[in-house]
Design a protein around this motif. Structure first.
Motif, mmCIF file in Angstrom:
data_model
loop_
_atom_site.group_PDB
_atom_site.id
_atom_site.type_symbol
_atom_site.label_atom_id
_atom_site.label_comp_id
_atom_site.label_asym_id
_atom_site.label_seq_id
_atom_site.Cartn_x
_atom_site.Cartn_y
_atom_site.Cartn_z
ATOM 1 N N UNK A 1 -9.119 -1.971 -3.275
ATOM 2 C CA UNK A 1 -10.213 -1.106 -2.812
ATOM 3 C C UNK A 1 -9.900 -0.550 -1.438
ATOM 4 N N UNK A 2 -9.318 -1.353 -0.547
ATOM 5 C CA UNK A 2 -8.939 -0.860 0.774
ATOM 6 C C UNK A 2 -7.874 0.233 0.675
ATOM 7 N N UNK A 3 -6.902 0.012 -0.211
ATOM 8 C CA UNK A 3 -5.858 1.017 -0.396
ATOM 9 C C UNK A 3 -6.459 2.325 -0.902
ATOM 10 N N UNK A 4 -7.411 2.221 -1.812
ATOM 11 C CA UNK A 4 -8.061 3.414 -2.340
ATOM 12 C C UNK A 4 -8.703 4.228 -1.219
ATOM 13 N N UNK A 5 -9.358 3.560 -0.276
ATOM 14 C CA UNK A 5 -9.983 4.255 0.845
ATOM 15 C C UNK A 5 -8.925 4.914 1.739
ATOM 16 N N UNK A 6 -7.794 4.228 1.947
ATOM 17 C CA UNK A 6 -6.738 4.801 2.780
ATOM 18 C C UNK A 6 -6.146 6.044 2.133
ATOM 19 N N UNK B 1 0.819 -1.202 0.000
ATOM 20 C CA UNK B 1 0.000 0.000 0.000
ATOM 21 C C UNK B 1 0.856 1.256 0.000
ATOM 22 N N UNK B 2 0.393 2.324 -0.678
ATOM 23 C CA UNK B 2 1.069 3.607 -0.544
ATOM 24 C C UNK B 2 1.077 4.031 0.923
ATOM 25 N N UNK B 3 2.142 4.689 1.339
ATOM 26 C CA UNK B 3 2.331 5.131 2.710
ATOM 27 C C UNK B 3 2.619 3.973 3.655
ATOM 28 N N UNK B 4 2.743 2.744 3.147
ATOM 29 C CA UNK B 4 3.127 1.611 3.993
ATOM 30 C C UNK B 4 4.615 1.706 4.290
ATOM 31 N N UNK C 1 -7.673 8.070 0.071
ATOM 32 C CA UNK C 1 -8.655 9.146 0.187
ATOM 33 C C UNK C 1 -8.605 9.784 1.570
ATOM 34 N N UNK C 2 -8.499 8.960 2.621
ATOM 35 C CA UNK C 2 -8.427 9.492 3.980
ATOM 36 C C UNK C 2 -7.133 10.278 4.192
ATOM 37 N N UNK C 3 -6.029 9.789 3.630
ATOM 38 C CA UNK C 3 -4.748 10.487 3.767
ATOM 39 C C UNK C 3 -4.805 11.865 3.114
ATOM 40 N N UNK C 4 -5.388 11.952 1.926
ATOM 41 C CA UNK C 4 -5.463 13.236 1.231
ATOM 42 C C UNK C 4 -6.382 14.218 1.961
ATOM 43 N N UNK C 5 -7.439 13.702 2.582
ATOM 44 C CA UNK C 5 -8.305 14.581 3.378
ATOM 45 C C UNK C 5 -7.521 15.158 4.554
ATOM 46 N N UNK C 6 -6.734 14.308 5.213
ATOM 47 C CA UNK C 6 -5.924 14.801 6.337
ATOM 48 C C UNK C 6 -4.890 15.817 5.883
ATOM 49 N N UNK C 7 -4.408 15.679 4.655
ATOM 50 C CA UNK C 7 -3.424 16.631 4.137
ATOM 51 C C UNK C 7 -4.070 17.904 3.608
ATOM 52 N N UNK D 1 -4.975 6.668 -7.558
ATOM 53 C CA UNK D 1 -5.961 5.914 -6.790
ATOM 54 C C UNK D 1 -7.353 6.517 -6.793
ATOM 55 N N UNK D 2 -7.478 7.802 -7.015
ATOM 56 C CA UNK D 2 -8.791 8.435 -6.930
ATOM 57 C C UNK D 2 -9.350 8.855 -8.278
ATOM 58 N N UNK D 3 -8.553 8.846 -9.315
ATOM 59 C CA UNK D 3 -9.078 9.072 -10.661
ATOM 60 C C UNK D 3 -9.640 7.745 -11.165
#
Length: 322
Positions: free
Chosen positions: A133-138, A39-42, A140-146, A105-107
């Protein structure tokens, strides 16, 4: 895609080692990540130095550990040059990484046609069914936090960062001048990912190619530091070459590469882990579902018997009345 790794931070670590002339599997072993480590950010890459007191480390600690082992691209740099490299690496992390994650991941088009199939091909069953799909959700959450509000905002920040990197590079072959520095490893990792990923919606690539010096820079690093034998084979995603037969002047000890053997052990361990996980899941489902089904069937049978008894009672009442 012609990249040293699908993960930019892994490419950064490989570039750092390659800048010192180190090559796998001669000087170090590369183990493939699986599952959550893809996963990205892993926490990948992770460095493990055999025969050393250095514990496994990831992130910036990995590069500090490499520097402690004598592999510091900034060893000859002054304080001002180190501060400059750190500042531009922070710019890459702040602008290019979020934009790259958003594009991958989000496009919807990029994810469905390129990114998800690429990750699915590297994942064992059944992780390949749900893990992207799980990575995609992570992501999305990371970008919201940023604080990345939209794809347009991410692209705008990335475009400004690319312009700054182009100015910083100028006409020099490397960001470190005549030889690469830590900024080269960091910038190359993300510039190469932007340039080489064959995305159908390639806004980031178009922004990069507005700066021909940066495009030439990516090609230069690939040719100078990843263009030799084992490195080129990895870029072309070629299989590990088979061992040469005996009798061709190869010593028996050299035929069995310890790095290849270690890679096989890691793959076998990962397969056993996935098999155990799938088996545990199936056992859990059966252990909890079968009793429920049996209880439901038993209840249905009891209801049928009760209805039959009621029918018999009705028949007896009818006979008595007659």
């Amino acid at each position: 895609w012609g990249l040293p790794s699908i993960a930019p931070e892994c490419t950064r670590a490989l570039a750092t080692l390659h800048f010192f002339g180190l090559r796998a599997p001669r000087d170090f072993a590369v183990s493939d990540a699986v599952g959550a480590r893809l996963a990205p950010r892993a926490p990948v890459p992770t460095l493990l130095v055999e025969g050393s007191a250095t514990e496994a480390c990831a992130g910036e600690e990995l590069f500090e550990a490499l520097a402690g082992l004598g592999f510091d691209p900034d060893a000859s740099a002054g304080a001002a040059e180190r501060a400059d490299a750190d500042a531009f690496c922070a710019l890459v992390a702040d602008a290019l990484e979020p934009a790259l994650l958003q594009a991958w991941w989000l496009d919807a088009d990029n994810y469905e046609h390129i990114v998800r199939p690429a990750y699915t091909a590297m994942l064992p069953f059944p992780l390949s069914l749900y893990y992207p799909w799980q990575v995609q959700r992570r992501v999305a959450a990371f970008l919201v936090r940023r604080g990345i509000a939209s794809a347009a905002a991410a692209r705008a920040r990335a475009a400004r960062a690319l312009e700054s990197l182009a100015v910083r590079l100028g006409a020099a072959p490397y960001f470190g001048g005549s030889r690469p520095c830590s900024l080269d490893a960091c910038a190359f990792a993300y510039l190469a990912a932007i340039d080489r990923a064959p995305l159908p919606r390639d806004d980031l690539r178009r922004a990069l190619r507005a700066h021909p010096a940066l495009v030439s820079y990516v090609e230069r690093v690939l040719a100078d530091h990843f263009g030799d034998g084992p490195s080129r084979a990895r870029l072309e995603r070629s299989p590990v070459p088979p061992p040469r037969p005996r009798g061709e002047g190869v010593a028996p000890a050299a035929e069995e590469d310890p790095a290849v053997a270690k890679r096989h052990r890691h793959k076998q361990r990962n397969r056993r882990f996935v098999g155990a996980a799938v088996g545990s899941f199936v056992f859990y489902v059966l252990a909890n579902l079968v009793p429920v089904v049996l209880a439901a069937l038993a209840g249905a049978a009891d209801d049928d018997e009760d209805e039959d008894d009621d029918d018999d009672d009705d028949d007896v009442d009818d006979v008595d009345e007659a």
